[in-house]
Design a protein around this motif. Structure first.
Motif, PDB file in Angstrom:
ATOM      1  N   CYS A  65      30.528  43.613  63.896  1.00  0.00           N
ATOM      2  CA  CYS A  65      30.448  44.547  62.772  1.00  0.00           C
ATOM      3  C   CYS A  65      31.797  44.603  62.091  1.00  0.00           C
ATOM      4  CB  CYS A  65      30.048  45.942  63.276  1.00  0.00           C
ATOM      5  SG  CYS A  65      30.023  47.192  61.978  1.00  0.00           S
ATOM      6  N   SER A  66      31.821  44.291  60.796  1.00  0.00           N
ATOM      7  CA  SER A  66      33.091  44.226  60.081  1.00  0.00           C
ATOM      8  C   SER A  66      33.300  45.421  59.162  1.00  0.00           C
ATOM      9  CB  SER A  66      33.157  42.934  59.256  1.00  0.00           C
ATOM     10  OG  SER A  66      32.107  42.894  58.310  1.00  0.00           O
ATOM     11  N   VAL A  67      32.344  46.349  59.113  1.00  0.00           N
ATOM     12  CA  VAL A  67      32.460  47.511  58.229  1.00  0.00           C
ATOM     13  C   VAL A  67      32.183  48.765  59.043  1.00  0.00           C
ATOM     14  CG1 VAL A  67      31.579  48.658  56.174  1.00  0.00           C
ATOM     15  CG2 VAL A  67      31.745  46.170  56.231  1.00  0.00           C
ATOM     16  N   GLY A  85      25.225  43.679  50.867  1.00  0.00           N
ATOM     17  CA  GLY A  85      26.276  42.689  50.696  1.00  0.00           C
ATOM     18  C   GLY A  85      27.655  43.306  50.604  1.00  0.00           C
ATOM     19  N   GLU A  86      28.656  42.462  50.762  1.00  0.00           N
ATOM     20  CA  GLU A  86      30.055  42.870  50.620  1.00  0.00           C
ATOM     21  C   GLU A  86      30.544  42.396  49.255  1.00  0.00           C
ATOM     22  OE1 GLU A  86      32.071  41.202  53.973  1.00  0.00           O
ATOM     23  OE2 GLU A  86      31.171  42.613  55.401  1.00  0.00           O
ATOM     24  N   TYR A  87      30.951  43.350  48.434  1.00  0.00           N
ATOM     25  CA  TYR A  87      31.352  43.056  47.057  1.00  0.00           C
ATOM     26  C   TYR A  87      32.864  43.219  46.906  1.00  0.00           C
ATOM     27  CZ  TYR A  87      26.582  42.908  45.226  1.00  0.00           C
ATOM     28  OH  TYR A  87      25.280  42.556  44.951  1.00  0.00           O
ATOM     29  N   SER A  88      33.436  42.390  46.053  1.00  0.00           N
ATOM     30  CA  SER A  88      34.851  42.519  45.706  1.00  0.00           C
ATOM     31  C   SER A  88      35.021  42.265  44.212  1.00  0.00           C
ATOM     32  CB  SER A  88      35.711  41.530  46.500  1.00  0.00           C
ATOM     33  OG  SER A  88      35.371  40.198  46.173  1.00  0.00           O
ATOM     34  N   ARG A  89      35.990  42.969  43.617  1.00  0.00           N
ATOM     35  CA  ARG A  89      36.316  42.770  42.207  1.00  0.00           C
ATOM     36  C   ARG A  89      37.789  42.433  42.114  1.00  0.00           C
ATOM     37  NH1 ARG A  89      34.918  47.663  39.546  1.00  0.00           N
ATOM     38  NH2 ARG A  89      32.836  46.817  39.175  1.00  0.00           N
ATOM     39  N   ALA A  90      38.056  41.259  41.524  1.00  0.00           N
ATOM     40  CA  ALA A  90      39.430  40.780  41.399  1.00  0.00           C
ATOM     41  C   ALA A  90      40.141  40.801  42.745  1.00  0.00           C
ATOM     42  CB  ALA A  90      40.190  41.623  40.376  1.00  0.00           C
ATOM     43  N   GLY A  91      39.410  40.439  43.801  1.00  0.00           N
ATOM     44  CA  GLY A  91      40.001  40.332  45.128  1.00  0.00           C
ATOM     45  C   GLY A  91      40.055  41.625  45.917  1.00  0.00           C
ATOM     46  N   ARG A  92      39.614  42.752  45.359  1.00  0.00           N
ATOM     47  CA  ARG A  92      39.659  44.029  46.068  1.00  0.00           C
ATOM     48  C   ARG A  92      38.240  44.514  46.380  1.00  0.00           C
ATOM     49  NH1 ARG A  92      44.412  47.818  43.425  1.00  0.00           N
ATOM     50  NH2 ARG A  92      46.161  46.401  43.858  1.00  0.00           N
ATOM     51  N   PRO A  93      38.030  45.101  47.572  1.00  0.00           N
ATOM     52  CA  PRO A  93      36.677  45.545  47.923  1.00  0.00           C
ATOM     53  C   PRO A  93      36.197  46.673  47.024  1.00  0.00           C
ATOM     54  CG  PRO A  93      38.286  46.321  49.535  1.00  0.00           C
ATOM     55  CD  PRO A  93      39.012  45.363  48.639  1.00  0.00           C
ATOM     56  N   GLY A 103      32.873  43.180  35.905  1.00  0.00           N
ATOM     57  CA  GLY A 103      31.737  43.445  36.777  1.00  0.00           C
ATOM     58  C   GLY A 103      30.697  42.352  36.807  1.00  0.00           C
ATOM     59  N   ARG A 104      30.999  41.192  36.210  1.00  0.00           N
ATOM     60  CA  ARG A 104      30.053  40.067  36.226  1.00  0.00           C
ATOM     61  C   ARG A 104      30.246  39.253  37.512  1.00  0.00           C
ATOM     62  NH1 ARG A 104      31.958  39.902  30.676  1.00  0.00           N
ATOM     63  NH2 ARG A 104      33.618  38.533  31.457  1.00  0.00           N
ATOM     64  N   THR A 105      29.140  38.759  38.060  1.00  0.00           N
ATOM     65  CA  THR A 105      29.201  37.951  39.275  1.00  0.00           C
ATOM     66  C   THR A 105      29.805  36.589  38.968  1.00  0.00           C
ATOM     67  OG1 THR A 105      27.255  39.050  40.198  1.00  0.00           O
ATOM     68  CG2 THR A 105      27.840  36.912  41.134  1.00  0.00           C
ATOM     69  N   VAL A 106      30.850  36.244  39.699  1.00  0.00           N
ATOM     70  CA  VAL A 106      31.506  34.944  39.502  1.00  0.00           C
ATOM     71  C   VAL A 106      31.377  34.064  40.743  1.00  0.00           C
ATOM     72  CG1 VAL A 106      33.118  35.778  37.760  1.00  0.00           C
ATOM     73  CG2 VAL A 106      33.745  35.930  40.185  1.00  0.00           C
ATOM     74  N   GLY A 107      30.883  34.616  41.825  1.00  0.00           N
ATOM     75  CA  GLY A 107      30.707  33.824  43.038  1.00  0.00           C
ATOM     76  C   GLY A 107      29.891  34.578  44.067  1.00  0.00           C
ATOM     77  N   GLU A 108      29.099  33.845  44.836  1.00  0.00           N
ATOM     78  CA  GLU A 108      28.292  34.467  45.887  1.00  0.00           C
ATOM     79  C   GLU A 108      28.063  33.458  46.995  1.00  0.00           C
ATOM     80  OE1 GLU A 108      23.763  36.220  46.582  1.00  0.00           O
ATOM     81  OE2 GLU A 108      24.767  36.587  44.660  1.00  0.00           O
ATOM     82  N   THR A 109      28.259  33.894  48.236  1.00  0.00           N
ATOM     83  CA  THR A 109      27.967  33.073  49.402  1.00  0.00           C
ATOM     84  C   THR A 109      27.036  33.851  50.327  1.00  0.00           C
ATOM     85  OG1 THR A 109      29.904  33.893  50.620  1.00  0.00           O
ATOM     86  CG2 THR A 109      30.190  31.889  49.301  1.00  0.00           C
ATOM     87  N   VAL A 154      29.829  38.814  47.613  1.00  0.00           N
ATOM     88  CA  VAL A 154      29.724  38.650  46.163  1.00  0.00           C
ATOM     89  C   VAL A 154      31.060  38.976  45.516  1.00  0.00           C
ATOM     90  CG1 VAL A 154      28.450  39.319  44.083  1.00  0.00           C
ATOM     91  CG2 VAL A 154      27.295  39.335  46.314  1.00  0.00           C
ATOM     92  N   SER A 155      31.516  38.079  44.650  1.00  0.00           N
ATOM     93  CA  SER A 155      32.770  38.284  43.914  1.00  0.00           C
ATOM     94  C   SER A 155      32.459  38.613  42.460  1.00  0.00           C
ATOM     95  CB  SER A 155      33.639  37.018  43.976  1.00  0.00           C
ATOM     96  OG  SER A 155      33.968  36.702  45.315  1.00  0.00           O
TER      97      SER A 155
END
Length: 295
Positions: free
Chosen positions: A262-264, A59-67, A228-234, A222-223
């Motif tokens: 491919c985005s990464v 998955g692609e994770y971000s914290r406070a809007g940053r990867p 570090g707690r999950t606040v959103g996931e699509t 995943v946001s």
């Protein structure tokens, strides 16, 4: 007479029903399972034992809007895995095309012993359905975690060192791109005969070679909050994870990774696949009991 019989009918009906059910169950256990005779060589498989993985989540994770890099967690896998020793070859895929069950490739391989490439998620899924019909077993694409289980020591943790505190995350992405570009320049991305990259400790060949393999795992975004707690996931099941020398999200209809999807990091060299064979109810019975069952 009727009055005498009426109270006994329910008991009689129940007894007959139980006898019928017992007889049917006995016939089911005694009758051999009719499977279609396969018209093709059976795929060689490896049994990967149950294990505990220290696994970088997909998955692609971000914290406070940053990867940020995905968490690395301990996963206890309780079931063994049966997976193809080799990636599906060009000759094997051609049989599916000849049967009318798979879509012809845009650029078929000139040699049948090469791993098939240029296949989309749709193509791989069509092949799995066809092989299941031909063999009477259930074949499917592995999940991301199953692929990591099968890869064993060859699984590559491609964390980019992103913690979310970078003042310019683009610099990290550029460094990652340059690293992959240098790797590609130093290697030959042309598909090779199956087995060219050798086997891992489980007897699974060509894992993390120059062919990335489709999985059935959908792309997750995943946001996390600052703690570090999950606040959103699509989840997007129009995009699937492919595994190889790095993970890559790929749109389900893409055959040529250089065409997009491919985005990464840099695109995978080639898209191919191998399949998992699901265990049947017979596989779960004790060996001593299996020996008493008819063939």
């Amino acid at each position: 007479m009727a009055a005498t019989l009426r109270p006994t009918l329910p008991g009689l009906t129940t007894s007959l029903g139980l006898l019928f059910m017992a007889g049917a169950a006995a016939l089911l256990m005694a009758a051999p399972i009719r499977r279609p005779a396969p018209n093709l060589p059976l795929a060689q498989t490896a049994i990967v034992p149950a294990t505990t993985l220290l696994h970088r989540l997909d998955g692609e994770y971000s914290r406070a809007g940053r990867p940020v890099d995905a968490p690395r967690v301990e996963i206890n896998i309780r079931e063994p895995l049966e997976i193809m020793r080799y990636q599906v070859s060009a000759a094997e895929y051609a049989r599916c095309v000849a049967a009318g069950a798979c879509t012809p490739l845009d650029s078929p391989a000139l040699r049948g012993d090469l791993a098939v490439t240029g296949v989309s998620h749709l193509d791989a899924s069509d092949y799995a359905r066809w092989l299941s019909r031909e063999t009477g077993a259930t074949w499917r694409l592995p999940t991301d975690r199953e692929w990591a289980q099968a890869a064993g020591s060859r699984f590559i943790d491609d964390a980019r060192g992103l913690s979310g505190g970078e003042t310019n995350p683009a610099l990290r992405w550029l460094a990652d791109y340059e690293r992959e570009a240098n790797r590609k320049a130093a290697s030959n991305p042309a598909p090779r005969p199956v087995g060219s990259f050798g086997a891992n400790e489980y007897g699974v060949y060509d894992i993390a070679g120059n062919i990335w393999e489709w999985t059935q795992t959908c792309l997750r975004r995943v946001s996390l909050d600052a703690a570090g707690r999950t606040v959103g996931e699509t989840s997007n099941c129009g995009i699937y994870i492919v595994e190889g020398q790095h993970r890559a999200p790929m749109t389900f209809f893409i055959r040529n990774p250089k065409a997009g999807g491919c985005s990464v990091a840099t695109p995978p060299d080639n898209l191919g696949f191998r399949l998992v064979r699901e265990r049947s109810w017979r596989d779960r019975l004790p060996a001593s009991f299996i020996r008493r069952l008819p063939a």
